[in-house]
Scaffold this motif. Structure first.
Motif, PDB file in Angstrom:
ATOM      1  N   GLY A  48       0.823  -1.202   0.000  1.00  0.00           N
ATOM      2  CA  GLY A  48       0.000   0.000   0.000  1.00  0.00           C
ATOM      3  C   GLY A  48       0.854   1.247   0.000  1.00  0.00           C
ATOM      4  O   GLY A  48       2.064   1.197  -0.219  1.00  0.00           O
ATOM      5  N   GLN A  49       0.219   2.369   0.254  1.00  0.00           N
ATOM      6  CA  GLN A  49       0.919   3.657   0.301  1.00  0.00           C
ATOM      7  C   GLN A  49       0.930   4.166   1.735  1.00  0.00           C
ATOM      8  O   GLN A  49      -0.107   4.168   2.410  1.00  0.00           O
ATOM      9  N   ILE A  50       2.099   4.626   2.186  1.00  0.00           N
ATOM     10  CA  ILE A  50       2.234   5.171   3.534  1.00  0.00           C
ATOM     11  C   ILE A  50       2.327   6.687   3.422  1.00  0.00           C
ATOM     12  O   ILE A  50       3.238   7.214   2.790  1.00  0.00           O
ATOM     13  N   GLU A  98       4.249  15.540  16.608  1.00  0.00           N
ATOM     14  CA  GLU A  98       4.479  14.133  16.354  1.00  0.00           C
ATOM     15  C   GLU A  98       4.473  13.872  14.853  1.00  0.00           C
ATOM     16  O   GLU A  98       3.952  14.669  14.079  1.00  0.00           O
ATOM     17  N   VAL A  99       5.071  12.759  14.483  1.00  0.00           N
ATOM     18  CA  VAL A  99       5.072  12.327  13.098  1.00  0.00           C
ATOM     19  C   VAL A  99       4.065  11.180  13.014  1.00  0.00           C
ATOM     20  O   VAL A  99       4.142  10.219  13.773  1.00  0.00           O
ATOM     21  N   VAL A 100       3.103  11.311  12.109  1.00  0.00           N
ATOM     22  CA  VAL A 100       2.005  10.352  11.980  1.00  0.00           C
ATOM     23  C   VAL A 100       2.106   9.652  10.630  1.00  0.00           C
ATOM     24  O   VAL A 100       2.371  10.295   9.611  1.00  0.00           O
ATOM     25  N   ALA A 101       1.891   8.333  10.630  1.00  0.00           N
ATOM     26  CA  ALA A 101       1.926   7.555   9.396  1.00  0.00           C
ATOM     27  C   ALA A 101       0.627   6.770   9.249  1.00  0.00           C
ATOM     28  O   ALA A 101       0.128   6.196  10.219  1.00  0.00           O
ATOM     29  N   HIS A 102       0.081   6.782   8.031  1.00  0.00           N
ATOM     30  CA  HIS A 102      -1.121   6.012   7.689  1.00  0.00           C
ATOM     31  C   HIS A 102      -0.787   5.119   6.502  1.00  0.00           C
ATOM     32  O   HIS A 102      -0.286   5.610   5.489  1.00  0.00           O
ATOM     33  N   ARG A 113      -2.044   2.399  11.231  1.00  0.00           N
ATOM     34  CA  ARG A 113      -1.689   3.757  11.633  1.00  0.00           C
ATOM     35  C   ARG A 113      -0.654   3.682  12.743  1.00  0.00           C
ATOM     36  O   ARG A 113      -0.660   2.769  13.557  1.00  0.00           O
ATOM     37  N   GLY A 114       0.218   4.680  12.789  1.00  0.00           N
ATOM     38  CA  GLY A 114       1.198   4.765  13.864  1.00  0.00           C
ATOM     39  C   GLY A 114       1.697   6.185  13.993  1.00  0.00           C
ATOM     40  O   GLY A 114       1.517   7.008  13.097  1.00  0.00           O
ATOM     41  N   SER A 115       2.318   6.491  15.130  1.00  0.00           N
ATOM     42  CA  SER A 115       2.877   7.830  15.337  1.00  0.00           C
ATOM     43  C   SER A 115       4.039   7.738  16.312  1.00  0.00           C
ATOM     44  O   SER A 115       4.201   6.752  17.028  1.00  0.00           O
ATOM     45  N   ILE A 126       8.608   4.799  13.703  1.00  0.00           N
ATOM     46  CA  ILE A 126       7.159   4.668  13.792  1.00  0.00           C
ATOM     47  C   ILE A 126       6.776   3.207  13.600  1.00  0.00           C
ATOM     48  O   ILE A 126       7.209   2.564  12.647  1.00  0.00           O
ATOM     49  N   THR A 127       5.974   2.680  14.518  1.00  0.00           N
ATOM     50  CA  THR A 127       5.420   1.337  14.374  1.00  0.00           C
ATOM     51  C   THR A 127       3.969   1.458  13.946  1.00  0.00           C
ATOM     52  O   THR A 127       3.196   2.184  14.581  1.00  0.00           O
ATOM     53  N   LEU A 128       3.619   0.779  12.864  1.00  0.00           N
ATOM     54  CA  LEU A 128       2.244   0.777  12.369  1.00  0.00           C
ATOM     55  C   LEU A 128       1.445  -0.322  13.053  1.00  0.00           C
ATOM     56  O   LEU A 128       1.928  -1.450  13.186  1.00  0.00           O
TER      57      LEU A 128
END
Length: 133
Positions: A48-50, A98-102, A113-115, A126-128
């Protein structure tokens, strides 16, 4: 006849020049956040796309001005994916950031999701975690 050069003045000028060059190098380095994304329990990150962005957790209405975003693709085969994220020019460091990843599938469905807190100058990890519906 020229006056003799004052060694002390010369050393102070040279030292100031070195400090200025070093300060510019540190300033340039702090304009980028480097990090890595992993999946829970060290599993392979699904395909997928992060989307990765800087967020201010105290802002709940979604109007985050000056945030920067980067996107990286997961091929479904990697356990870790590295990223680089440019910081906004006017980052308000007085607030907790914070840095957020989806992680999203191609159809836009949220998979994980992780941050992680943003500490300028430090790499971000970052752990998803799987999204629950």
């Amino acid at each position: 006849m020229k006056p003799p050069v004052n060694r002390r003045t010369l050393l102070i000028a040279a030292g100031s020049a070195v400090v200025a060059v070093f300060a510019r190098a540190v300033s340039a380095q702090s304009q980028v956040v480097r990090g890595a994304v992993t999946y829970t329990s060290g599993e392979v990150i699904p395909k997928g796309q992060i989307n990765i962005q800087i967020a201010e957790p105290s802002i709940q209405d979604g109007t985050r001005q000056g945030t920067m975003e980067t996107k990286v693709n997961s091929d479904g085969k990697s356990e870790t994916i590295s990223f680089t994220l440019a910081l906004p020019e006017r980052l308000n460091t007085s607030h907790k950031m914070e840095v957020v990843a989806h992680l999203q599938r191609d159809d836009g469905w949220l998979l994980a999701r992780g941050s992680a807190p943003l500490a300028l100058g430090d790499p971000v990890s970052i752990t998803l975690y799987t999204a629950m519906y």
